[in-house]
Write an enzyme that holds these catalytic residues in place. Structure first.
Site, PDB file in Angstrom:
ATOM      1  N   GLY A 145      56.064 -63.168  -3.222  1.00  0.00           N
ATOM      2  CA  GLY A 145      57.211 -62.519  -2.613  1.00  0.00           C
ATOM      3  C   GLY A 145      57.909 -63.474  -1.662  1.00  0.00           C
ATOM      4  CB  CYS A 146      61.442 -63.802  -0.663  1.00  0.00           C
ATOM      5  SG  CYS A 146      61.852 -62.080  -0.357  1.00  0.00           S
ATOM      6  CE1 TYR A 147      62.102 -60.795   4.839  1.00  0.00           C
ATOM      7  CE2 TYR A 147      61.556 -59.042   3.315  1.00  0.00           C
ATOM      8  CZ  TYR A 147      62.431 -59.600   4.222  1.00  0.00           C
ATOM      9  OH  TYR A 147      63.615 -58.980   4.513  1.00  0.00           O
ATOM     10  CB  THR A 149      57.402 -67.819   0.260  1.00  0.00           C
ATOM     11  OG1 THR A 149      57.065 -67.336  -1.041  1.00  0.00           O
ATOM     12  CG2 THR A 149      57.621 -69.327   0.220  1.00  0.00           C
TER      13      THR A 149
END
Lengths: 344, 344, 344, 344
Positions: A145-147, A149
């Protein structure tokens, strides 16, 4: 070597970003592009920036249309990838940009997403300890997921080195593309421009367990995570501020040295000089696979504070997918990817 | 009753916002408008939105030009207000939008701003315990900093009620007007649009001791503060996320009740319903004196989390100044102010 | 073949964009980077997105520091390039991103810029008739202005084919980076976000004679140009709307066919399908060298209307410079350039 | 005098802006608030900025729920107002923010909107010649479209005074709120931020005949209109650039004098000084009922060029509605309205 790829979910933001990167990848040939409700229309109607693919017609997302490629990228709503992957056969490299295969604990999955766990796949954040080994030769990859990362890269070195207590506070400011392309009133330009707003406050965001899982692996034990996402008026970018109580005797020089060592060989982690007054800004990462990172210690507050900036669609999604593909296939890891952002 | 006012620093953002509000104040007559380098030009060149004052010519900021008014608002760089106030006489109400008279501890002043402390004035955040009494009849008022306003209102009730440990983490996302109108490359539209960036990380921002001072007063003892400001691409607004370790037995219902009681009679604190999915957004406060606030408890992280939104130029600066003036002069506190934002 | 290049003015927006593109150019080696007031600092302080060049120190912009390269790009304030070029010798390819050598008529120069004309150089808009021949083998190139690029490409085919009267109205909406990086209050993020504003109205903008010059060349006779630039809250992008009285019998089909023919072999002009409802949007061109273009005829108003979108820093400046360099050096014209934008 | 009002369509942008203004109107009491699909929910869910009305529950939009008020504002999709107005009785002042009753020519209606014409109502742009007389005592009012407001005020004086040929080109840059709150992918923040895009090009926008109608009335004869709307990344604001061939002998001084005379007594038209370098910017009008306007003559192009800025939701919709209500009811025209914008 030319790899033939397909993208499931090509009309969305993750799909578009995958194609943008893959158009620039020297070893890739772009095969089937599929969509759900948008099947039958041209890609130009959804991704006008992808000029070379403008006249491509979107097929329906099915195992049939995606079959026959070396690599299949899935950018689908969660819950869809396991069934498709099962039909694609074990030799196809399936890279899932969705959440289905990120969490290793079935109980976590059921609690946060509901239903049965589809099983964990090798996790596409190569900068985490042990991740590259699991990705090499893999035929199934779960893109982070982007968060997670941003939060994981910001704090993993400090936790791994025992600089901080395993009790972290993460506040991440995100652009709107992370919320996807399905229209909702709250995501209208009229609503988001000029506004910062919190959501999923109090541990309600589904990326929380994924952050905790990554940090626990780094710390070698459980980590408590307070996570608050904030929506900001920009299309892309995540700016993560992450902090934790610092252990006695750890100063900024020691912390900086730990991060320098941890990321010394990482092509996509760019540590900002601890002596200057530059802190990470998302604009500098736009469209790139770079993570800009800087750490400090606040003696007054007794906390280590790390700030990370990245592009949620690139390093936060599609760039990580391509980077992981490169590792899985034995290509140079940076092929088709760049640390150079588009700014201003 | 008509109060004749002057504004020192009328060409800047705080000065402009003061005038916007005062133009709508039924008991105010606008007198001298002064500036530093912009003296001699018309207000229209700097504040084209203030149509009724377009042809006003800016005088030089001196005690002479500001004298002879009932109320003098100072929106000047720090270090300038004490000398001017001394020359204006004790009967003039001087309201300082700058930092000079906010901190009560001279050592704090010297550490964070340098030089000698000019002394503390009654503090213009009426929602804090005891503040209104000190403001009534006052002739010198220190307007709070914009970040301290959000952080203090977000956490004071929890600390005062003993819901949390006195060890807080505050991350505040701010629009760019808080940085003022002096042009710097980093504040250019080309730089800030599309970007979120941290600055003053690790306890380096000067609002940190002011936050600690306010929270300590609420807690009745010292409070450790980790503060990180983040610049976001919007002209106005502060979105504060604030958290602290929650004490045993405190759940969201108890926390919400404490906040409801604390702010029951506050005209400008708007608590969002704890049962809905709405969290504060800065756009809803634009141009208003309202603070939108919501609190929750994250049992997994063991933290109370509060989120506050406000307009940094209104409630964060000029609105607080007008609200404080109203109290000092015995006018109804809400005169000339509104809880209605301009959205979308 | 490896070409060694230098960039004069590397800390500004045009210089940064040149470096972003040249870092991705397979035949280029990046040599000296120079600046004016920023000489002595690292590139990271000004261009944090150019990670591979972060530690490069900026030299002073002089003929000496720029000498010894195959290609020198100049991104300087106007009036500076002629003297430097004279010292670089005739064998160096000098590509001027400034205005000094764009206008062919010395009287035009003196009227719009003042002082003496430095002489015209081959004009780096290869899509104009005859431009490629002049660029092939050239050692001096004048990069077009950003507004003239959009206006010229939007209307040249119509004028060349005699579809319209030579009396055009151009309104161009531009992002803020076109105004450069020198800080001015009017360019602050606080000022430009949320605002559209006109400037240089009534024929006062210096790009007006350059537009007229290009269109006159296409029309084979003088063209009257009404040009209005509008600043919009975005870092990059120009959206040009251009119209002219249509001659009898010209309908949308005929106009579209003329444009299709004119741009049939142009790698960077992307004509949007005249049957769809898609019109050019600047976001689709971000960071790319593409111009998105569509033409129609409004029978009620009796006008042909063309709309063009481009990135002012890429195709509008640095991309045109690289494209022209490629032609001058005999490299494939699209080397190091892309039609793929970064969106959303 | 207290007027009891109702708003049909209170959850949309026009409805929200009406309520924002009416909350500040001293002679108004806010009665029923209705909606279509949003009926049954609280206003807070849709208009979080309208704090004093947060707990109001939206009723269904029907003649029944709207009946019994002195004034009913309709902010509905076109085609709905005639039937409701018919049931409200002739004594109720019905103010339609939609398009149904703006066009006087039934053929125009049928051509641009389809179906039968509901009939023209007095037109709520008081600054046009004759408009105030028609509004005084009216019980039915058609609020102008946002684009026609800017274009008409920009060019009516020039056409009325014969300064220009009746052949105009209008390009208007608009914020996104003009497109309403119904979610569509093209209106997502991710899509509109960082992008300028044209739409309805070539005479396809429905506001074209309304512009032509207003300008023809001013000119005393038919006027040809080329109209191009452009979407810009801002929530509010319209920046109109309008030009027409200037007649011989008309210079900027003469043009400015004509405009000064035409708008001498207009409380909401603010002419920028023709000698300064300030041109209208939409930010200066945010939330106000002011139109900022400036005219010049471009002798090289042979055109008069006028630029107007306004807030599309205020003067462009809800402010015009309130202004017209004031006139109809015999209240001072400026009651509850302001020329002061919220900036920056």
């Amino acid at each position: 070597m030319t790899v033939r790829i397909a993208v499931g979910g090509a009309s969305g933001y993750a799909g578009g970003e995958l194609l943008r990167l893959l158009l620039n990848h020297p070893d890739v040939e772009i095969g089937a592009l599929t969509a759900g409700g948008n099947a039958g229309s041209t890609l130009a109607a959804h991704q006008p920036h992808l000029v070379p693919l403008a006249s491509r017609v979107l097929a329906e997302t099915t195992a049939d249309t995606l079959a026959g490629h070396d690599v299949v990228f899935l950018a689908l709503p969660h819950g869809h990838s396991a069934a498709i992957a099962a039909q694609l056969g074990p030799d196809t490299l399936v890279i899932d940009c969705g959440a289905d295969h990120r969490l290793t604990d079935p109980a976590d999955w059921t609690r946060w997403y509901g239903g049965d766990h589809a099983g964990a796949w090798p996790y596409g954040l190569p900068e985490l300890p042990g991740a590259r080994a699991a990705l090499a030769g893999a035929t199934r990859i779960a893109v982070p997921g982007c968060y997670p990362t941003g939060a994981s890269l910001a704090l993993a070195p400090a936790l791994a080195a025992g600089l901080v207590e395993p009790d972290v506070v993460v506040v991440s400011v995100s652009g709107t593309s992370g919320a996807g392309k399905s229209p909702r009133p709250s995501l209208l330009g009229s609503e988001v421009m000029g506004s910062a707003s919190a959501y999923g406050v109090g541990g309600a965001h589904r990326h929380t367990p994924e952050i905790a899982q990554n940090l626990a692996a780094a710390a070698g034990g459980p980590v408590t995570v307070s996570f608050t996402p904030v929506l900001a008026p920009m299309p892309r970018g995540i700016l993560t501020t992450a902090s934790a109580p610092v252990r006695p005797g750890v100063d900024v020089a020691a912390a900086a040295e730990v991060y320098r060592t941890a990321y010394a060989d990482e092509p996509f982690v760019h540590l900002l000089n601890r002596d200057g007054d530059l802190w990470p800004a998302t604009a500098a990462t736009l469209g790139s696979n770079a993570v800009h990172l800087r750490v400090t210690v606040d003696p007054g507050a007794g906390r280590l504070v790390a700030v990370a900036a990245l592009d949620n669609l690139t390093k936060g999604t599609a760039g990580a997918a391509v980077q992981s593909m490169n590792i899985a296939l034995g290509l140079p890891e940076t092929t088709g990817l760049s640390t150079v952002g588009v700014a201003p």
